[in-house]
Design a protein around this motif. Structure first.
Motif, PDB file in Angstrom:
ATOM      1  N   ALA A  16      -5.884   6.394  -8.264  1.00 45.38           N
ATOM      2  CA  ALA A  16      -4.641   6.383  -8.997  1.00 45.38           C
ATOM      3  C   ALA A  16      -5.026   6.923 -10.157  1.00 45.38           C
ATOM      4  O   ALA A  16      -5.995   6.551 -11.052  1.00 45.38           O
ATOM      5  CB  ALA A  16      -4.360   4.962  -8.947  1.00 45.38           C
ATOM      6  N   THR A  17      -4.220   7.984 -10.672  1.00 45.23           N
ATOM      7  CA  THR A  17      -4.073   8.435 -12.010  1.00 45.23           C
ATOM      8  C   THR A  17      -2.669   8.395 -12.506  1.00 45.23           C
ATOM      9  O   THR A  17      -1.852   9.011 -12.074  1.00 45.23           O
ATOM     10  CB  THR A  17      -4.484   9.851 -11.906  1.00 45.23           C
ATOM     11  OG1 THR A  17      -5.783  10.006 -11.168  1.00 45.23           O
ATOM     12  CG2 THR A  17      -4.640  10.496 -13.217  1.00 45.23           C
ATOM     13  N   SER A  18      -2.720   7.379 -13.434  1.00 41.63           N
ATOM     14  CA  SER A  18      -1.382   7.016 -13.786  1.00 41.63           C
ATOM     15  C   SER A  18      -0.265   6.562 -12.956  1.00 41.63           C
ATOM     16  O   SER A  18       0.993   6.852 -12.963  1.00 41.63           O
ATOM     17  CB  SER A  18      -0.810   8.416 -14.609  1.00 41.63           C
ATOM     18  OG  SER A  18      -1.601   8.559 -15.714  1.00 41.63           O
ATOM     19  N   GLY A  19      -0.853   6.127 -11.733  1.00 42.28           N
ATOM     20  CA  GLY A  19       0.057   5.494 -10.894  1.00 42.28           C
ATOM     21  C   GLY A  19      -0.041   3.971 -10.886  1.00 42.28           C
ATOM     22  O   GLY A  19      -0.866   3.288 -11.420  1.00 42.28           O
ATOM     23  N   CYS A  20       0.680   3.527  -9.653  1.00 47.25           N
ATOM     24  CA  CYS A  20       0.589   2.153  -9.481  1.00 47.25           C
ATOM     25  C   CYS A  20       0.752   1.739  -8.012  1.00 47.25           C
ATOM     26  O   CYS A  20       1.678   2.359  -7.280  1.00 47.25           O
ATOM     27  CB  CYS A  20       2.117   1.220 -10.175  1.00 47.25           C
ATOM     28  SG  CYS A  20       1.982  -0.358  -9.940  1.00 47.25           S
ATOM     29  N   ALA A  21      -0.329   0.900  -7.689  1.00 45.19           N
ATOM     30  CA  ALA A  21      -0.549   0.646  -6.089  1.00 45.19           C
ATOM     31  C   ALA A  21      -0.436  -1.025  -5.899  1.00 45.19           C
ATOM     32  O   ALA A  21      -1.162  -1.665  -6.554  1.00 45.19           O
ATOM     33  CB  ALA A  21      -1.445   1.444  -5.477  1.00 45.19           C
ATOM     34  N   ARG A  22       0.412  -1.519  -5.088  1.00 44.27           N
ATOM     35  CA  ARG A  22       0.193  -2.877  -4.895  1.00 44.27           C
ATOM     36  C   ARG A  22       0.196  -2.830  -3.263  1.00 44.27           C
ATOM     37  O   ARG A  22       1.179  -2.846  -2.661  1.00 44.27           O
ATOM     38  CB  ARG A  22       1.580  -3.496  -5.395  1.00 44.27           C
ATOM     39  CG  ARG A  22       1.601  -3.697  -6.905  1.00 44.27           C
ATOM     40  CD  ARG A  22       2.908  -4.557  -7.236  1.00 44.27           C
ATOM     41  NE  ARG A  22       2.879  -4.641  -8.828  1.00 44.27           N
ATOM     42  CZ  ARG A  22       3.201  -3.922  -9.550  1.00 44.27           C
ATOM     43  NH1 ARG A  22       4.003  -2.727  -9.237  1.00 44.27           N
ATOM     44  NH2 ARG A  22       3.381  -4.299 -11.022  1.00 44.27           N
ATOM     45  N   ILE A  23      -1.078  -3.474  -2.760  1.00 40.70           N
ATOM     46  CA  ILE A  23      -1.272  -3.532  -1.212  1.00 40.70           C
ATOM     47  C   ILE A  23      -1.703  -4.859  -0.979  1.00 40.70           C
ATOM     48  O   ILE A  23      -2.610  -5.469  -1.650  1.00 40.70           O
ATOM     49  CB  ILE A  23      -2.353  -2.561  -1.032  1.00 40.70           C
ATOM     50  CG1 ILE A  23      -1.944  -1.128  -1.486  1.00 40.70           C
ATOM     51  CG2 ILE A  23      -2.777  -2.690   0.340  1.00 40.70           C
ATOM     52  CD1 ILE A  23      -3.086  -0.134  -1.403  1.00 40.70           C
ATOM     53  N   THR A  24      -0.938  -5.744  -0.103  1.00 42.23           N
ATOM     54  CA  THR A  24      -1.459  -6.933   0.359  1.00 42.23           C
ATOM     55  C   THR A  24      -1.939  -7.152   1.651  1.00 42.23           C
ATOM     56  O   THR A  24      -1.854  -5.971   2.542  1.00 42.23           O
ATOM     57  CB  THR A  24      -0.014  -7.886   0.281  1.00 42.23           C
ATOM     58  OG1 THR A  24       0.908  -7.380   1.037  1.00 42.23           O
ATOM     59  CG2 THR A  24       0.558  -7.804  -1.275  1.00 42.23           C
ATOM     60  N   GLY A  25      -2.517  -8.190   1.920  1.00 35.36           N
ATOM     61  CA  GLY A  25      -3.115  -8.414   3.352  1.00 35.36           C
ATOM     62  C   GLY A  25      -4.289  -7.454   3.407  1.00 35.36           C
ATOM     63  O   GLY A  25      -4.641  -7.328   4.987  1.00 35.36           O
ATOM     64  N   ALA A  26      -4.928  -6.905   2.707  1.00 31.39           N
ATOM     65  CA  ALA A  26      -5.980  -5.940   2.845  1.00 31.39           C
ATOM     66  C   ALA A  26      -7.364  -6.583   2.563  1.00 31.39           C
ATOM     67  O   ALA A  26      -8.455  -5.587   2.506  1.00 31.39           O
ATOM     68  CB  ALA A  26      -5.633  -4.586   2.247  1.00 31.39           C
ATOM     69  N   SER A  27      -7.581  -7.489   2.221  1.00 29.78           N
ATOM     70  CA  SER A  27      -9.030  -8.298   1.612  1.00 29.78           C
ATOM     71  C   SER A  27     -10.099  -8.137   2.764  1.00 29.78           C
ATOM     72  O   SER A  27     -11.073  -8.071   2.397  1.00 29.78           O
ATOM     73  CB  SER A  27      -8.929  -9.452   1.402  1.00 29.78           C
ATOM     74  OG  SER A  27      -8.425 -10.406   2.444  1.00 29.78           O
ATOM     75  N   HIS A  28      -9.554  -7.974   4.074  1.00 29.66           N
ATOM     76  CA  HIS A  28     -10.546  -7.700   5.013  1.00 29.66           C
ATOM     77  C   HIS A  28     -10.870  -6.364   5.269  1.00 29.66           C
ATOM     78  O   HIS A  28     -11.913  -6.128   6.231  1.00 29.66           O
ATOM     79  CB  HIS A  28      -9.962  -8.320   6.321  1.00 29.66           C
ATOM     80  CG  HIS A  28      -8.870  -7.877   6.840  1.00 29.66           C
ATOM     81  ND1 HIS A  28      -7.704  -8.080   6.221  1.00 29.66           N
ATOM     82  CD2 HIS A  28      -8.739  -7.266   8.066  1.00 29.66           C
ATOM     83  CE1 HIS A  28      -6.653  -6.998   7.009  1.00 29.66           C
ATOM     84  NE2 HIS A  28      -7.381  -6.423   8.168  1.00 29.66           N
ATOM     85  N   LEU A  29     -10.307  -5.585   4.844  1.00 29.42           N
ATOM     86  CA  LEU A  29     -10.797  -4.035   4.806  1.00 29.42           C
ATOM     87  C   LEU A  29     -11.838  -3.538   4.015  1.00 29.42           C
ATOM     88  O   LEU A  29     -12.324  -4.160   3.002  1.00 29.42           O
ATOM     89  CB  LEU A  29      -9.471  -3.089   4.571  1.00 29.42           C
ATOM     90  CG  LEU A  29      -8.314  -3.338   5.491  1.00 29.42           C
ATOM     91  CD1 LEU A  29      -6.953  -2.533   4.981  1.00 29.42           C
ATOM     92  CD2 LEU A  29      -8.563  -3.218   7.125  1.00 29.42           C
ATOM     93  N   ASN A  30     -12.423  -2.418   4.230  1.00 25.79           N
ATOM     94  CA  ASN A  30     -13.612  -1.626   3.521  1.00 25.79           C
ATOM     95  C   ASN A  30     -12.681  -1.047   2.476  1.00 25.79           C
ATOM     96  O   ASN A  30     -12.405   0.043   2.506  1.00 25.79           O
ATOM     97  CB  ASN A  30     -14.230  -0.740   4.295  1.00 25.79           C
ATOM     98  CG  ASN A  30     -15.523  -0.217   3.535  1.00 25.79           C
ATOM     99  OD1 ASN A  30     -15.832  -0.387   2.641  1.00 25.79           O
ATOM    100  ND2 ASN A  30     -16.010   0.795   4.086  1.00 25.79           N
ATOM    101  N   VAL A  31     -12.671  -1.643   1.219  1.00 32.97           N
ATOM    102  CA  VAL A  31     -11.838  -1.418   0.144  1.00 32.97           C
ATOM    103  C   VAL A  31     -12.517  -0.332  -0.758  1.00 32.97           C
ATOM    104  O   VAL A  31     -13.762  -0.716  -1.143  1.00 32.97           O
ATOM    105  CB  VAL A  31     -11.069  -2.178  -0.690  1.00 32.97           C
ATOM    106  CG1 VAL A  31     -10.281  -1.708  -1.771  1.00 32.97           C
ATOM    107  CG2 VAL A  31     -10.078  -3.000   0.451  1.00 32.97           C
TER     108      VAL A  31
END
Length: 270
Positions: free
Chosen positions: A243-258
Protein backbone atom coordinates in the motif's frame (compact mmCIF):
# COMPACT_ATOMS: atom_id res chain seq x y z
CA UNK A 1 -32.50 0.61 -32.61
CA UNK A 2 -29.33 -0.75 -34.23
CA UNK A 3 -28.38 -4.34 -33.39
CA UNK A 4 -25.62 -6.74 -34.33
CA UNK A 5 -25.51 -10.40 -33.32
CA UNK A 6 -21.97 -11.70 -32.89
CA UNK A 7 -21.85 -15.29 -34.19
CA UNK A 8 -20.29 -17.89 -31.89
CA UNK A 9 -20.29 -21.11 -33.90
CA UNK A 10 -18.82 -23.40 -31.26
CA UNK A 11 -20.27 -25.41 -28.40
CA UNK A 12 -19.03 -25.20 -24.82
CA UNK A 13 -17.10 -22.67 -22.75
CA UNK A 14 -15.17 -19.92 -24.50
CA UNK A 15 -12.51 -17.32 -23.72
CA UNK A 16 -13.96 -13.93 -24.67
CA UNK A 17 -11.53 -11.03 -25.10
CA UNK A 18 -13.64 -7.85 -25.26
CA UNK A 19 -12.44 -4.26 -25.67
CA UNK A 20 -15.22 -1.71 -25.33
CA UNK A 21 -14.28 1.66 -23.90
CA UNK A 22 -17.70 3.14 -23.17
CA UNK A 23 -21.29 2.02 -22.75
CA UNK A 24 -22.60 -0.96 -20.83
CA UNK A 25 -21.44 -4.59 -20.60
CA UNK A 26 -23.89 -7.18 -19.25
CA UNK A 27 -22.72 -10.78 -18.78
CA UNK A 28 -24.72 -13.81 -17.65
CA UNK A 29 -22.99 -17.14 -17.02
CA UNK A 30 -25.62 -19.85 -17.46
CA UNK A 31 -24.78 -23.48 -16.45
CA UNK A 32 -27.56 -24.76 -18.74
CA UNK A 33 -26.26 -22.91 -21.79
CA UNK A 34 -24.46 -24.95 -24.47
CA UNK A 35 -23.38 -22.15 -26.77
CA UNK A 36 -22.31 -18.58 -26.07
CA UNK A 37 -24.39 -15.66 -27.35
CA UNK A 38 -23.46 -12.01 -27.79
CA UNK A 39 -25.33 -9.01 -29.18
CA UNK A 40 -24.46 -5.32 -29.47
CA UNK A 41 -27.27 -2.75 -29.42
CA UNK A 42 -27.79 1.00 -29.32
CA UNK A 43 -30.93 3.15 -29.39
CA UNK A 44 -29.94 5.06 -32.53
CA UNK A 45 -30.74 3.50 -35.90
CA UNK A 46 -27.97 5.47 -37.65
CA UNK A 47 -25.08 7.71 -36.80
CA UNK A 48 -21.80 7.23 -34.90
CA UNK A 49 -22.98 4.55 -32.45
CA UNK A 50 -24.66 2.46 -35.13
CA UNK A 51 -21.50 2.81 -37.26
CA UNK A 52 -19.36 1.62 -34.33
CA UNK A 53 -21.48 -1.51 -33.97
CA UNK A 54 -21.23 -2.18 -37.70
CA UNK A 55 -17.43 -1.66 -37.66
CA UNK A 56 -16.79 -3.88 -34.61
CA UNK A 57 -13.96 -6.31 -35.35
CA UNK A 58 -14.68 -9.97 -34.52
CA UNK A 59 -12.41 -12.99 -34.78
CA UNK A 60 -12.96 -16.57 -33.58
CA UNK A 61 -10.05 -18.99 -33.25
CA UNK A 62 -11.05 -22.28 -31.68
CA UNK A 63 -12.60 -21.46 -28.28
CA UNK A 64 -11.15 -17.92 -28.32
CA UNK A 65 -13.43 -15.06 -29.33
CA UNK A 66 -11.91 -11.60 -29.80
CA UNK A 67 -14.22 -8.57 -30.07
CA UNK A 68 -13.06 -4.96 -30.52
CA UNK A 69 -15.76 -2.27 -30.40
CA UNK A 70 -14.28 0.94 -31.87
CA UNK A 71 -14.58 4.24 -30.04
CA UNK A 72 -17.62 6.17 -31.19
CA UNK A 73 -16.80 9.13 -33.42
CA UNK A 74 -17.60 12.24 -31.42
CA UNK A 75 -18.01 10.13 -28.30
CA UNK A 76 -16.39 10.29 -24.91
CA UNK A 77 -12.62 10.13 -24.72
CA UNK A 78 -10.25 11.53 -22.12
CA UNK A 79 -13.23 12.06 -19.87
CA UNK A 80 -13.96 12.70 -16.21
CA UNK A 81 -16.92 10.90 -14.66
CA UNK A 82 -18.63 11.86 -11.39
CA UNK A 83 -20.87 9.25 -9.72
CA UNK A 84 -23.43 10.29 -7.13
CA UNK A 85 -26.08 7.92 -5.79
CA UNK A 86 -26.06 5.68 -8.86
CA UNK A 87 -26.22 8.62 -11.28
CA UNK A 88 -23.35 9.75 -13.49
CA UNK A 89 -22.14 13.00 -15.05
CA UNK A 90 -19.35 12.78 -17.62
CA UNK A 91 -17.30 15.73 -18.89
CA UNK A 92 -15.02 15.46 -21.92
CA UNK A 93 -13.65 17.31 -24.88
CA UNK A 94 -14.77 20.66 -23.20
CA UNK A 95 -15.04 23.68 -23.06
CA UNK A 96 -17.81 23.22 -20.53
CA UNK A 97 -21.30 23.57 -19.09
CA UNK A 98 -22.70 26.38 -16.97
CA UNK A 99 -26.00 26.46 -15.08
CA UNK A 100 -27.04 30.04 -14.35
CA UNK A 101 -30.46 30.96 -12.98
CA UNK A 102 -31.96 27.69 -14.18
CA UNK A 103 -30.61 28.09 -17.72
CA UNK A 104 -28.07 25.64 -19.19
CA UNK A 105 -25.25 26.98 -21.35
CA UNK A 106 -23.10 24.54 -23.35
CA UNK A 107 -19.84 25.50 -25.03
CA UNK A 108 -17.45 23.25 -26.89
CA UNK A 109 -15.18 22.85 -29.86
CA UNK A 110 -18.07 21.78 -32.08
CA UNK A 111 -20.26 24.72 -31.09
CA UNK A 112 -22.10 23.09 -28.18
CA UNK A 113 -25.11 20.81 -28.57
CA UNK A 114 -27.72 19.36 -26.24
CA UNK A 115 -28.98 15.79 -26.50
CA UNK A 116 -31.92 14.27 -24.67
CA UNK A 117 -32.40 10.49 -24.85
CA UNK A 118 -30.03 10.29 -27.79
CA UNK A 119 -31.66 13.02 -29.90
CA UNK A 120 -30.20 16.44 -30.57
CA UNK A 121 -32.40 19.26 -29.29
CA UNK A 122 -32.37 22.37 -31.50
CA UNK A 123 -34.33 25.62 -31.57
CA UNK A 124 -36.88 23.97 -33.85
CA UNK A 125 -37.10 20.66 -31.97
CA UNK A 126 -35.35 17.28 -31.94
CA UNK A 127 -33.22 16.45 -34.96
CA UNK A 128 -30.07 14.66 -36.04
CA UNK A 129 -28.18 11.50 -35.16
CA UNK A 130 -26.62 11.48 -31.70
CA UNK A 131 -24.01 9.44 -29.91
CA UNK A 132 -26.04 6.88 -27.96
CA UNK A 133 -24.61 4.33 -25.49
CA UNK A 134 -23.73 0.89 -26.81
CA UNK A 135 -24.76 -2.16 -24.77
CA UNK A 136 -23.09 -5.56 -25.02
CA UNK A 137 -25.36 -8.40 -23.86
CA UNK A 138 -23.34 -11.60 -23.36
CA UNK A 139 -24.43 -15.10 -22.32
CA UNK A 140 -21.67 -17.58 -21.52
CA UNK A 141 -21.64 -21.31 -20.70
CA UNK A 142 -20.06 -22.48 -17.42
CA UNK A 143 -16.25 -22.56 -17.18
CA UNK A 144 -15.93 -19.64 -19.58
CA UNK A 145 -13.17 -17.03 -19.26
CA UNK A 146 -13.65 -13.29 -19.80
CA UNK A 147 -11.14 -10.52 -20.54
CA UNK A 148 -12.49 -6.97 -20.48
CA UNK A 149 -10.65 -3.79 -21.43
CA UNK A 150 -12.59 -0.56 -20.95
CA UNK A 151 -12.41 3.08 -19.97
CA UNK A 152 -15.79 4.06 -18.55
CA UNK A 153 -18.17 1.21 -19.39
CA UNK A 154 -20.14 -0.27 -16.50
CA UNK A 155 -19.74 -4.06 -16.34
CA UNK A 156 -22.14 -6.40 -14.55
CA UNK A 157 -21.51 -10.17 -14.34
CA UNK A 158 -24.15 -12.61 -13.11
CA UNK A 159 -23.41 -16.23 -12.30
CA UNK A 160 -20.07 -18.00 -11.81
CA UNK A 161 -17.20 -17.06 -14.11
CA UNK A 162 -14.11 -19.30 -14.15
CA UNK A 163 -11.67 -16.42 -14.66
CA UNK A 164 -11.89 -12.67 -15.17
CA UNK A 165 -9.13 -10.38 -16.42
CA UNK A 166 -10.30 -6.79 -16.08
CA UNK A 167 -8.57 -3.54 -17.06
CA UNK A 168 -10.76 -0.53 -16.33
CA UNK A 169 -10.40 3.24 -16.03
CA UNK A 170 -13.21 5.14 -14.29
CA UNK A 171 -15.58 2.25 -14.90
CA UNK A 172 -17.57 0.16 -12.44
CA UNK A 173 -17.43 -3.63 -12.24
CA UNK A 174 -19.95 -5.69 -10.29
CA UNK A 175 -19.64 -9.49 -10.28
CA UNK A 176 -21.26 -12.29 -8.31
CA UNK A 177 -18.87 -15.27 -8.35
CA UNK A 178 -15.36 -15.35 -9.82
CA UNK A 179 -12.79 -18.14 -9.83
CA UNK A 180 -9.53 -16.31 -10.64
CA UNK A 181 -9.58 -12.50 -10.69
CA UNK A 182 -6.81 -10.41 -12.28
CA UNK A 183 -7.75 -6.72 -12.25
CA UNK A 184 -6.08 -3.40 -13.01
CA UNK A 185 -8.28 -0.54 -11.83
CA UNK A 186 -7.67 3.21 -12.17
CA UNK A 187 -10.20 5.54 -10.55
CA UNK A 188 -12.82 2.84 -10.84
CA UNK A 189 -14.86 0.57 -8.63
CA UNK A 190 -14.85 -3.23 -8.33
CA UNK A 191 -17.39 -5.11 -6.21
CA UNK A 192 -17.20 -8.93 -6.21
CA UNK A 193 -19.37 -11.29 -4.18
CA UNK A 194 -16.72 -14.00 -3.86
CA UNK A 195 -13.38 -15.09 -5.30
CA UNK A 196 -12.47 -18.78 -5.02
CA UNK A 197 -9.14 -18.92 -6.88
CA UNK A 198 -6.18 -16.59 -7.24
CA UNK A 199 -6.58 -12.84 -6.71
CA UNK A 200 -4.24 -10.28 -8.30
CA UNK A 201 -5.29 -6.62 -8.15
CA UNK A 202 -3.49 -3.37 -9.00
CA UNK A 203 -5.56 -0.47 -7.73
CA UNK A 204 -4.90 3.24 -8.32
CA UNK A 205 -7.34 5.74 -6.80
CA UNK A 206 -10.10 3.17 -6.99
CA UNK A 207 -12.14 0.92 -4.74
CA UNK A 208 -12.19 -2.85 -4.35
CA UNK A 209 -14.70 -4.79 -2.26
CA UNK A 210 -14.56 -8.60 -2.06
CA UNK A 211 -17.35 -10.07 0.03
CA UNK A 212 -15.72 -13.50 0.51
CA UNK A 213 -12.23 -14.63 -0.50
CA UNK A 214 -11.57 -18.38 -0.28
CA UNK A 215 -8.68 -18.66 -2.71
CA UNK A 216 -5.08 -19.83 -2.42
CA UNK A 217 -2.97 -16.85 -3.51
CA UNK A 218 -3.83 -13.14 -3.16
CA UNK A 219 -1.80 -10.08 -4.14
CA UNK A 220 -3.13 -6.57 -3.57
CA UNK A 221 -1.18 -3.53 -4.76
CA UNK A 222 -2.74 -0.20 -3.76
CA UNK A 223 -1.83 3.36 -4.71
CA UNK A 224 -4.30 5.84 -3.21
CA UNK A 225 -6.96 3.16 -3.33
CA UNK A 226 -9.26 1.47 -0.85
CA UNK A 227 -9.77 -2.25 -0.29
CA UNK A 228 -12.25 -4.13 1.85
CA UNK A 229 -12.08 -7.91 1.82
CA UNK A 230 -13.24 -10.78 4.02
CA UNK A 231 -11.26 -14.02 3.87
CA UNK A 232 -12.99 -17.29 4.72
CA UNK A 233 -11.76 -20.35 6.60
CA UNK A 234 -11.34 -22.09 3.22
CA UNK A 235 -8.71 -19.56 2.09
CA UNK A 236 -5.09 -20.67 2.30
CA UNK A 237 -1.63 -19.73 1.07
CA UNK A 238 -0.16 -16.27 0.62
CA UNK A 239 -1.76 -12.87 1.13
CA UNK A 240 0.58 -10.08 -0.04
CA UNK A 241 -0.51 -6.47 0.45
CA UNK A 242 1.45 -3.43 -0.76
CA UNK A 243 0.00 0.00 0.00
CA UNK A 244 1.21 3.46 -1.01
CA UNK A 245 -1.17 6.10 0.31
CA UNK A 246 -3.87 3.46 0.23
CA UNK A 247 -6.13 1.84 2.78
CA UNK A 248 -6.83 -1.90 3.14
CA UNK A 249 -9.06 -3.59 5.70
CA UNK A 250 -8.99 -7.39 5.49
CA UNK A 251 -10.75 -9.65 7.96
CA UNK A 252 -10.62 -13.40 8.58
CA UNK A 253 -7.05 -13.62 7.27
CA UNK A 254 -5.02 -14.34 10.41
CA UNK A 255 -4.43 -17.95 9.30
CA UNK A 256 -2.88 -16.93 5.98
CA UNK A 257 0.78 -16.38 5.14
CA UNK A 258 0.61 -12.58 5.31
CA UNK A 259 3.19 -10.30 3.75
CA UNK A 260 2.75 -6.55 3.88
CA UNK A 261 4.58 -3.45 2.72
CA UNK A 262 3.15 -0.06 3.65
CA UNK A 263 4.32 3.41 2.54
CA UNK A 264 2.18 6.24 3.85
CA UNK A 265 -0.82 3.94 3.78
CA UNK A 266 -2.93 1.97 6.19
CA UNK A 267 -3.30 -1.82 6.23
CA UNK A 268 -5.38 -3.67 8.81
CA UNK A 269 -5.38 -7.48 8.65
CA UNK A 270 -7.20 -9.53 11.24
Amino acid sequence: MAERIIPVDIVGPIALDLTMNTGSIRVVVDPTLKQARMVLTTEATSGPSADAIRDTAVSLNGQNLRVRVPDVAGGIGGSTTIRVGGNTMTFSGGNGVQIVGGNVYVSGHSGGKVFINGREVTATGPAGDAVTPITAEIHLPSKSVLMVGTHTADTVIRGTLARLEYDGTSGALTAEHIGDLDATVTSGSVIVGDVTGSLDVNLTSGNLNVGAYSGHDARLNLTSGNVRMAATAQAYGRLAVSATSGCARITGASHLNVRRRVTSGYVQIS
